[in-house]
Design a protein around this motif. Structure first.
Motif, PDB file in Angstrom:
ATOM      1  N   ASP A 135       0.835  -1.169   0.006  1.00 27.67           N
ATOM      2  CA  ASP A 135       0.157   0.026  -0.117  1.00 27.67           C
ATOM      3  C   ASP A 135       0.799   1.343   0.071  1.00 27.67           C
ATOM      4  OD1 ASP A 135      -2.178   1.560   0.194  1.00 27.67           O
ATOM      5  OD2 ASP A 135      -1.991   1.767   2.444  1.00 27.67           O
ATOM      6  N   LEU A 136       1.906   1.171   0.970  1.00 24.70           N
ATOM      7  CA  LEU A 136       2.785   2.262   0.897  1.00 24.70           C
ATOM      8  C   LEU A 136       3.510   2.523  -0.473  1.00 24.70           C
ATOM      9  CD1 LEU A 136       4.285   4.593   2.522  1.00 24.70           C
ATOM     10  CD2 LEU A 136       5.922   2.895   3.381  1.00 24.70           C
ATOM     11  N   ALA A 137       4.001   1.581  -0.946  1.00 20.31           N
ATOM     12  CA  ALA A 137       4.592   1.759  -2.251  1.00 20.31           C
ATOM     13  C   ALA A 137       3.783   2.123  -3.484  1.00 20.31           C
ATOM     14  CB  ALA A 137       5.315   0.432  -2.712  1.00 20.31           C
ATOM     15  N   SER A 138       2.479   1.803  -3.486  1.00 19.48           N
ATOM     16  CA  SER A 138       1.581   1.891  -4.495  1.00 19.48           C
ATOM     17  C   SER A 138       1.050   3.209  -4.245  1.00 19.48           C
ATOM     18  CB  SER A 138       0.392   1.161  -4.287  1.00 19.48           C
ATOM     19  OG  SER A 138       0.685  -0.447  -5.038  1.00 19.48           O
ATOM     20  N   SER A 139       0.933   3.858  -3.129  1.00 24.30           N
ATOM     21  CA  SER A 139       0.549   5.353  -2.722  1.00 24.30           C
ATOM     22  C   SER A 139       1.486   6.233  -3.453  1.00 24.30           C
ATOM     23  CB  SER A 139       0.228   5.383  -1.450  1.00 24.30           C
ATOM     24  OG  SER A 139      -0.871   4.507  -1.005  1.00 24.30           O
TER      25      SER A 139
END
Length: 334
Positions: A135-139
């Protein structure tokens, strides 16, 4: 029925207002396009009589007639589909637009569908794994994509994917050496192949904010009471995700999707010029460079009318997507 009639009348009034604004730009503004057009024709060596004849042919306006007669003639010509004559191409504006509009619509519609398909799937997955490294990388990637102008990415794709690797063509709508009937397999394949980079440049930058919007919508729906009840009833995560979460999270994005068609139509003015992709955006830019005012005004009217019709379609179909709109129910759907 009254709802749809009001919306239809609103479309007609809006298009009429746009046409009136276009007429004002051509005729009423001091130092506006009509003055510039007259000066341009005089510099080309045309006689005064020839100048007035050409102005009438190009703009469908009689310069010496009373203003109300000019306005009536202009609106009548538009209703009949006569947008005037292009100065730079020597063809009617309707002919230029008719040949270029399908290519631009393909770019805009394909971009819109791909952006929202990617946003819905990726945003829902991010919401499901909220707080994880994924989620962090995609955001972070979504924020980076949203902050990059599409024309910058377009030039990077030309340099890297087009020139360095040679995977996709960087110019034209189809292979200029192709001799194949329209809508043949070879023609369609070449058209799809040549549209990959223009579409990719707009999809990869346009999906960033939509992915984050879908993620936020999905997280909001996951916190609703009806999702908790569904879990207590023992429903599977797959059914909850598809039937409950995805359905309610997608609804706020539906109108945005149709409105985005107008945004991407406007974006084609730059993208088509970068890729020498001869859609209406390309001709709009060429008309701007050559001061082809009839062509610019005609394309402006078409682009604006397309956006208005997109909003109208959104109004008509939103009730089919969300039945609560028809009944006036504001509760969550189940």
């Amino acid at each position: 029925m009254n709802y749809y009639l009001r919306r239809f009348l609103r479309v007609i009034v809006t298009i009429w207002a746009v046409a009136t604004f276009t007429f004002a730009l051509i005729r009423l503004l001091p130092g506006g396009p009509l003055v510039q057009l007259r000066a341009q024709l005089i510099r080309s060596g045309a006689s005064p009589e020839r100048v007035e004849t050409l102005i009438q042919s190009y703009t469908k306006i009689q310069p010496d007639a009373p203003i109300y007669v000019q306005y009536f003639d202009y609106i009548t010509s538009l209703v009949q589909g006569d947008l005037g004559e292009s100065i730079s191409t020597g063809r009617s504006v309707g002919e230029v637009v008719g040949g270029a509009l399908p290519w631009t619509l393909w770019i805009a519609i394909a971009t819109t569908i791909l952006v929202f398909a990617l946003a819905i799937v990726w945003g829902a997955i991010m919401a499901y794994f909220e707080g994880s490294n994924f989620d962090l990388a995609s955001s972070s990637a979504s924020i980076l994509a949203a902050s990059m102008p599409f024309y910058v990415l377009a030039m990077l794709l030309i340099i890297i994917v087009g020139y360095e690797f040679g995977w996709f063509p960087t110019r034209f709508r189809i292979d200029p050496n192709l001799e194949a009937p329209v809508f043949s397999v070879a023609f369609v394949g070449s058209a799809l192949y040549h549209s990959v980079l223009p579409i990719a440049s707009m999809v990869l930058t346009g999906a960033g904010l939509q992915v984050l919007a879908m993620r936020g919508n999905s997280i909001s729906v996951l916190g609703k009471d009806f999702v908790t009840v569904a879990r207590l009833r023992g429903l599977s995560d797959r059914r909850i995700s598809i039937t409950y979460v995805a359905r309610n999270a997608i609804l706020p994005m539906y109108t945005s999707m149709l409105l985005s068609v107008g945004w991407y139509l406007g974006g084609t003015v730059i993208v088509e010029e970068i890729f020498t992709y001869r859609g209406i955006g390309y001709y709009m830019y060429e008309g701007l460079e050559s001061r082809d005012y009839p062509l610019m005004m005609g394309i402006f009217l078409i682009l604006t009318s397309t956006l208005v019709i997109g909003v109208f379609v959104a109004d008509l179909t939103y009730g089919l997507v969300d039945p609560r709109i028809q009944t006036g129910d504001q509760s969550e759907s189940f």
